[in-house]
Design a protein around this motif. Structure first.
Motif, mmCIF file in Angstrom:
data_model
loop_
_atom_site.group_PDB
_atom_site.id
_atom_site.type_symbol
_atom_site.label_atom_id
_atom_site.label_comp_id
_atom_site.label_asym_id
_atom_site.label_seq_id
_atom_site.Cartn_x
_atom_site.Cartn_y
_atom_site.Cartn_z
ATOM 1 N N ALA A 189 -3.562 9.179 0.857
ATOM 2 C CA ALA A 189 -4.592 8.412 1.564
ATOM 3 C C ALA A 189 -4.307 6.916 1.484
ATOM 4 C CB ALA A 189 -5.968 8.732 0.987
ATOM 5 N N VAL A 190 -3.902 6.453 0.309
ATOM 6 C CA VAL A 190 -3.589 5.027 0.141
ATOM 7 C C VAL A 190 -2.367 4.648 0.965
ATOM 8 C CG1 VAL A 190 -2.836 3.261 -1.505
ATOM 9 C CG2 VAL A 190 -4.652 4.861 -2.136
ATOM 10 N N SER A 191 -1.316 5.465 0.922
ATOM 11 C CA SER A 191 -0.075 5.138 1.625
ATOM 12 C C SER A 191 -0.251 5.160 3.136
ATOM 13 C CB SER A 191 1.036 6.109 1.216
ATOM 14 O OG SER A 191 0.757 7.427 1.661
ATOM 15 N N ARG A 192 -1.188 5.961 3.646
ATOM 16 C CA ARG A 192 -1.405 6.056 5.089
ATOM 17 C C ARG A 192 -2.406 5.033 5.608
ATOM 18 N NH1 ARG A 192 2.050 9.192 8.044
ATOM 19 N NH2 ARG A 192 0.452 9.145 9.645
ATOM 20 N N SER A 193 -3.094 4.349 4.700
ATOM 21 C CA SER A 193 -4.116 3.389 5.121
ATOM 22 C C SER A 193 -3.478 2.085 5.555
ATOM 23 C CB SER A 193 -5.112 3.137 3.983
ATOM 24 O OG SER A 193 -4.469 2.508 2.889
ATOM 25 N N ARG A 194 -4.237 1.303 6.305
ATOM 26 C CA ARG A 194 -3.781 -0.011 6.731
ATOM 27 C C ARG A 194 -4.670 -1.079 6.127
ATOM 28 N NH1 ARG A 194 -3.556 -0.927 12.816
ATOM 29 N NH2 ARG A 194 -5.626 -0.015 12.732
ATOM 30 N N GLY A 222 7.595 10.433 4.560
ATOM 31 C CA GLY A 222 7.961 11.004 3.273
ATOM 32 C C GLY A 222 6.797 10.984 2.305
ATOM 33 N N ALA A 223 6.040 9.889 2.302
ATOM 34 C CA ALA A 223 4.874 9.791 1.418
ATOM 35 C C ALA A 223 3.827 10.843 1.772
ATOM 36 C CB ALA A 223 4.266 8.391 1.510
ATOM 37 N N THR A 224 3.713 11.189 3.049
ATOM 38 C CA THR A 224 2.734 12.182 3.483
ATOM 39 C C THR A 224 2.984 13.546 2.853
ATOM 40 O OG1 THR A 224 2.501 11.032 5.602
ATOM 41 C CG2 THR A 224 1.707 13.293 5.502
ATOM 42 N N THR A 225 4.250 13.863 2.593
ATOM 43 C CA THR A 225 4.566 15.182 2.045
ATOM 44 C C THR A 225 4.095 15.348 0.603
ATOM 45 O OG1 THR A 225 6.792 14.513 1.309
ATOM 46 C CG2 THR A 225 6.573 15.381 3.544
ATOM 47 N N TYR A 226 3.623 14.281 -0.015
ATOM 48 C CA TYR A 226 3.068 14.424 -1.361
ATOM 49 C C TYR A 226 1.758 15.207 -1.349
ATOM 50 C CZ TYR A 226 6.321 11.632 -4.094
ATOM 51 O OH TYR A 226 7.434 11.191 -4.760
ATOM 52 N N ALA A 227 1.227 15.479 -0.167
ATOM 53 C CA ALA A 227 0.052 16.356 -0.089
ATOM 54 C C ALA A 227 0.434 17.813 -0.329
ATOM 55 C CB ALA A 227 -0.620 16.217 1.280
ATOM 56 N N ARG A 256 0.821 -1.218 0.000
ATOM 57 C CA ARG A 256 0.000 0.000 0.000
ATOM 58 C C ARG A 256 0.850 1.262 0.000
ATOM 59 N NH1 ARG A 256 -5.687 -0.166 2.161
ATOM 60 N NH2 ARG A 256 -6.358 -2.322 1.890
ATOM 61 N N LEU A 257 1.969 1.222 0.708
ATOM 62 C CA LEU A 257 2.859 2.379 0.722
ATOM 63 C C LEU A 257 3.442 2.614 -0.669
ATOM 64 C CD1 LEU A 257 4.468 4.604 2.160
ATOM 65 C CD2 LEU A 257 6.165 2.860 2.776
#
Length: 314
Positions: free
Chosen positions: A289-294, A251-256, A130-131
């Motif tokens: 959203a996808v990268s932060r989901s479980r 790091g993925a979060t910063t894509y926002a 997912r990440l």
């Protein structure tokens, strides 16, 4: 049944909230840099911003009596201070003067991908599907935003190299900071990293004094804003969140950020985005959203009572 206990849920919400504060303030920085960069050279702007941030962070540290970080935290603090607080700011400020906004966004946004690769290699960060999928979607969104904005200010090989250097120093700084956060508080790591950055940028002190005497008040206020909010506050909330998750996921979060920059430029500067830009921003947010989901299986496992809880209830 609840997925996690109330304390765990509260800690997770605090970390998510800290990450959200970070990306919003970092997005606002791009709007302020555009104004301050018209009156200040790259090195002077970096040093002025760091001085404003260090003043705020140092004051808070004194009030809270944080003290010196443990010796074991200093390697990560120094490396992140040199790379992220120092070199990154100068390279990004300079690079954005050489290339258009779209090209800068394209090149700098390889940073989260580098963080994921370095985190997996050096820190042993997991790379769940997912990440990876979320980062791919977000990067596609960043490329779309960049292409839709390209051509507005020209481009140069030097500018591309500088933006690439900014991305590399950003990634290296984040990965170096992560172990330090296991040994010192988020405030300590941010404050002393900022002070290391100040020391590295002192050669620009003469430029800063000269340009500050001639700069308009609005540019100087934007520089101070950059130091107080996107640096002092946002880097502290970033460190708080990073201490509670992996470098890859942060790091993925910063894509926002690209999506928020588009929105803020629209509201603050009247720059109406095109449909392609809006579509790219939506992709960035969807990927985050996808990268932060479980996955559902992880939520089910989290919901199961631990053996000791079962014995206690019996």
């Amino acid at each position: 049944m609840n997925d996690v206990s109330p304390p765990d849920r509260r800690a997770r919400l605090l970390a998510v909230g800290a990450a959200a504060v970070t990306v919003v303030l970092w997005a606002s920085a791009f709007v302020s840099i555009r104004s301050a960069g018209e009156a200040y050279s790259p090195g002077a702007l970096a040093l002025g911003r760091l001085l404003a941030g260090a003043l705020v962070l140092g004051t808070v540290c004194l009030v809270r009596r944080e003290g010196w970080p443990p010796r074991a935290a200093w390697p990560g603090i120094v490396i992140s201070g040199v790379l992220w607080f120092g070199l990154y700011g100068v390279a990004l400020n300079w690079g954005e003067q050489q290339v258009d906004a779209g090209t800068a966004a394209l090149v700098v946004n390889i940073g989260p991908l580098l963080i994921a690769l370095l985190g997996a290699r050096l820190l042993g960060d997991p790379m769940p599907p997912r990440l990876l999928a979320g980062m791919a979607v977000s990067f596609a969104g960043a490329v779309t935003v960049g292409l839709s904005m390209s051509g507005e200010g020209g481009s140069s090989v030097l500018g591309v190299v500088l933006c690439l250097l900014a991305a590399v120093t950003y990634a290296g700084g984040v990965v170096a900071q992560k172990p330090a956060l296991g040994r010192a508080s988020a405030l300590q790591v941010t404050t002393y990293g900022c002070l290391v950055g100040v020391a590295g940028c002192l050669p620009f002190a003469g430029e800063l004094v000269h340009e500050a005497a001639r700069a308009p008040v609005s540019a100087t206020l934007n520089m101070v804003y950059l130091g107080v909010f996107p640096l002092a506050l946002a880097f502290t909330t970033w460190a708080y969140a990073l201490a509670r998750t992996t470098a890859s996921r942060m790091g993925a979060t910063t894509y926002a950020v690209p999506a928020l920059v588009v929105l803020m430029s629209w509201l603050a500067l009247g720059e109406v985005p095109g449909l392609l830009t809006l579509a790219g921003g939506a992709l960035c947010l969807a990927g985050v959203a996808v990268s932060r989901s479980r996955p559902r299986t992880a939520r089910v496992v989290a919901a199961r009572p631990r053996p000791e809880q079962t014995r206690e209830s019996a």
